[in-house]
Write a protein that holds these residues in place. Sequence first.
Motif, PDB file in Angstrom:
ATOM      1  N   GLY A  78      24.412 -24.625 -31.621  1.00 12.39           N
ATOM      2  CA  GLY A  78      23.079 -24.503 -31.052  1.00 12.39           C
ATOM      3  C   GLY A  78      22.923 -23.228 -30.244  1.00 12.39           C
ATOM      4  O   GLY A  78      21.899 -22.544 -30.322  1.00 12.39           O
ATOM      5  N   HIS A 136      16.585 -23.370 -26.562  1.00 14.37           N
ATOM      6  CA  HIS A 136      15.873 -23.478 -27.830  1.00 14.37           C
ATOM      7  C   HIS A 136      16.782 -23.950 -28.962  1.00 14.37           C
ATOM      8  O   HIS A 136      16.374 -24.739 -29.817  1.00 14.37           O
ATOM      9  N   GLY A 137      18.006 -23.462 -28.956  1.00 20.03           N
ATOM     10  CA  GLY A 137      18.877 -23.629 -30.112  1.00 20.03           C
ATOM     11  C   GLY A 137      19.034 -25.057 -30.599  1.00 20.03           C
ATOM     12  O   GLY A 137      18.675 -25.377 -31.736  1.00 20.03           O
ATOM     13  N   LEU A 138      19.564 -25.908 -29.757  1.00 21.96           N
ATOM     14  CA  LEU A 138      19.826 -27.272 -30.196  1.00 21.96           C
ATOM     15  C   LEU A 138      18.539 -27.986 -30.579  1.00 21.96           C
ATOM     16  O   LEU A 138      18.514 -28.767 -31.531  1.00 21.96           O
ATOM     17  N   LEU A 151      14.774 -17.617 -32.402  1.00 22.61           N
ATOM     18  CA  LEU A 151      13.651 -17.013 -31.681  1.00 22.61           C
ATOM     19  C   LEU A 151      13.346 -15.628 -32.238  1.00 22.61           C
ATOM     20  O   LEU A 151      12.181 -15.267 -32.449  1.00 22.61           O
ATOM     21  N   CYS A 192       7.814 -17.837 -20.301  1.00 27.32           N
ATOM     22  CA  CYS A 192       8.805 -16.849 -19.882  1.00 27.32           C
ATOM     23  C   CYS A 192       8.894 -16.778 -18.363  1.00 27.32           C
ATOM     24  O   CYS A 192       9.987 -16.787 -17.785  1.00 27.32           O
ATOM     25  N   TRP A 224      16.510 -19.037 -22.342  1.00 30.26           N
ATOM     26  CA  TRP A 224      15.506 -19.540 -23.284  1.00 30.26           C
ATOM     27  C   TRP A 224      16.154 -19.849 -24.631  1.00 30.26           C
ATOM     28  O   TRP A 224      15.978 -20.923 -25.210  1.00 30.26           O
ATOM     29  N   GLY A 225      16.883 -18.889 -25.113  1.00 34.14           N
ATOM     30  CA  GLY A 225      17.555 -19.083 -26.402  1.00 34.14           C
ATOM     31  C   GLY A 225      18.488 -20.273 -26.372  1.00 34.14           C
ATOM     32  O   GLY A 225      18.551 -21.058 -27.316  1.00 34.14           O
ATOM     33  N   ARG A 226      19.166 -20.440 -25.266  1.00 36.85           N
ATOM     34  CA  ARG A 226      20.124 -21.522 -25.179  1.00 36.85           C
ATOM     35  C   ARG A 226      19.427 -22.878 -25.189  1.00 36.85           C
ATOM     36  O   ARG A 226      19.918 -23.850 -25.764  1.00 36.85           O
ATOM     37  N   GLY A 240      20.097 -20.408 -31.205  1.00 34.83           N
ATOM     38  CA  GLY A 240      18.880 -20.271 -30.414  1.00 34.83           C
ATOM     39  C   GLY A 240      18.248 -18.898 -30.429  1.00 34.83           C
ATOM     40  O   GLY A 240      17.107 -18.729 -30.882  1.00 34.83           O
ATOM     41  N   LEU A 276      15.838 -14.726 -20.753  1.00 34.74           N
ATOM     42  CA  LEU A 276      15.637 -14.791 -22.197  1.00 34.74           C
ATOM     43  C   LEU A 276      16.823 -15.472 -22.875  1.00 34.74           C
ATOM     44  O   LEU A 276      16.660 -16.256 -23.824  1.00 34.74           O
ATOM     45  N   ARG A 277      18.000 -15.173 -22.378  1.00 32.19           N
ATOM     46  CA  ARG A 277      19.181 -15.836 -22.944  1.00 32.19           C
ATOM     47  C   ARG A 277      19.137 -17.332 -22.669  1.00 32.19           C
ATOM     48  O   ARG A 277      19.514 -18.151 -23.525  1.00 32.19           O
ATOM     49  N   ALA A 321      16.654 -10.508 -18.610  1.00 34.41           N
ATOM     50  CA  ALA A 321      17.559 -10.637 -19.754  1.00 34.41           C
ATOM     51  C   ALA A 321      18.246 -11.993 -19.723  1.00 34.41           C
ATOM     52  O   ALA A 321      18.342 -12.692 -20.747  1.00 34.41           O
ATOM     53  N   ALA A 362      15.770 -26.653 -31.791  1.00 35.40           N
ATOM     54  CA  ALA A 362      15.320 -26.180 -33.100  1.00 35.40           C
ATOM     55  C   ALA A 362      16.142 -26.836 -34.204  1.00 35.40           C
ATOM     56  O   ALA A 362      15.599 -27.320 -35.197  1.00 35.40           O
TER      57      ALA A 362
END
Lengths: 234, 234
Positions: free
Chosen positions: A194, B197-199, A202, B139, B193-195, A198, B190-191, B187, B201
Amino acid sequence: MTNTTPTRRQQLRLDTTAEIKRVALALLAEGGPDAISLRAIAREMRMTAGALYSYYGTRDELITALTSDMYTSLVDKTEAARDAHPAEAPAARLLAWGEAFRSWAVANPAGFRLVYGDPVRGYKVPEVGAAPEAASRACAGLTGLVAAAWPLQDQGPQEEYTWDDFDPGLADLIKTKFPDLPPGAVALALRVWGRMHGLVALEVYGHLGSQAKDPARLYRAELRDLARSLGLKD
Amino acid sequence: MTNTTPTRRQQLRLDTTAEIKRVALALLAEGGPDAISLRAIAREMRMTAGALYSYYGTRDELITALTSDMYTSLVDKTEAARDAHPAEAPAARLLAWGEAFRSWAVANPAGFRLVYGDPVRGYKVPEVGAAPEAASRACAGLTGLVAAAWPLQDQGPQEEYTWDDFDPGLADLIKTKFPDLPPGAVALALRVWGRMHGLVALEVYGHLGSQAKDPARLYRAELRDLARSLGLKD
DNA sequence: TCAAATATTGAACGCCGTGTAGTTTTCATA
DNA sequence: TATGAAAACTACACGGCGTTCAATATTTGA
């Protein structure tokens, strides 16, 4: 039934089947997933749309085949990148895997959508086939990366997981490939999955590029932090 | 131009515009993204498809409006969940934000796809619109969560970031909202956010549920690890 | 009441996936 | 080499889609 060389007819059929996929991939790369239409493929091949139905029972079937190809290509790439580093450098293997994952996704955004998005409505991942096989390879690969870090693992108070917490097929695969690994490692591998997914998702879907100028840099930082948090020193 | 109460005609127009969205959302929830077709909406409303064109210039315009609504609803949810905890409990605020994010996504998978994924076949994401506003809110919200943890931050050797590394609009927003925050915090946001988001998604698109029985538990563990790695103790 | 503004229709166009019935091509065998 | 079956393919039809547009119905303000 026979294992002899295929007859001319069979060969032509195989060729045509492959060409359909090739044309579909070209359309996919150039016009996005929606550009894959049987009529467009047929047009490109100077055939009729109906004629394609002797090669793929339906459009979704074709897309499933494409997805499998894409998935396999992705896993090939990540595994190759990982195996370019020796087992003694688990951090490098993890970083290579992640970077390859992102590179492939950025280079093949349409393919990424096919694999990780929702290309076909009502499409259910089949029980057997090339796509699940690729998914298993990906999972196993990630678990391998986590396994290399597992002895160093100190993720606070360990949660207790059972093999029953996971898909039986996946559990069996892991148990045979990494007999000493507890089920908690699989949970960690999925979380790692994950985390790697992520930012790439994105980015591919255009949510990151509009905010940050250099997504690759962000991703690299995230990978390094991931390796660090797994206890892997570079 | 006038700010008076709308005429009856204007009111009807607003009502109809809203009803179109409502019907579209119903179709979306019940039949997936592909069920949103102008003809289906018109059928439901006992109109002609062509009549809808006086309310939305095109189908994509309608979908853009839906996406904005969805995005706003998502951000409302996450912010409300976060603000249910006091500023003195930054870890709780982070966890609440993340849990609300996942809950919303799982409850509205179609909405999640609209916002973060392949929305509808043939739909092209517009360059500008109302969705960016919600994206900015998201954000900024995340950056706020990161800001609370920033003084505790010790992410190894700090990378050097400039405000130029980010979208000017986002940079300005952050600079006015959090004057003391260096660009590196964006930065990190945003990271994060990605973290987060991943699982989610992976789960929404069905890649996680087939491997793990309890994605919520995985996600919770990931969030806790995230808070821990940000230096937030619960 | 009546003309202007607005809302809606209905038919058309060109896409699409998917069937089906019939025609052509290919090829193993008699 | 001739033949008949299997395979490949075409032509066409059906319904669905987004979109456009002239014609019509409805509402509105004077």
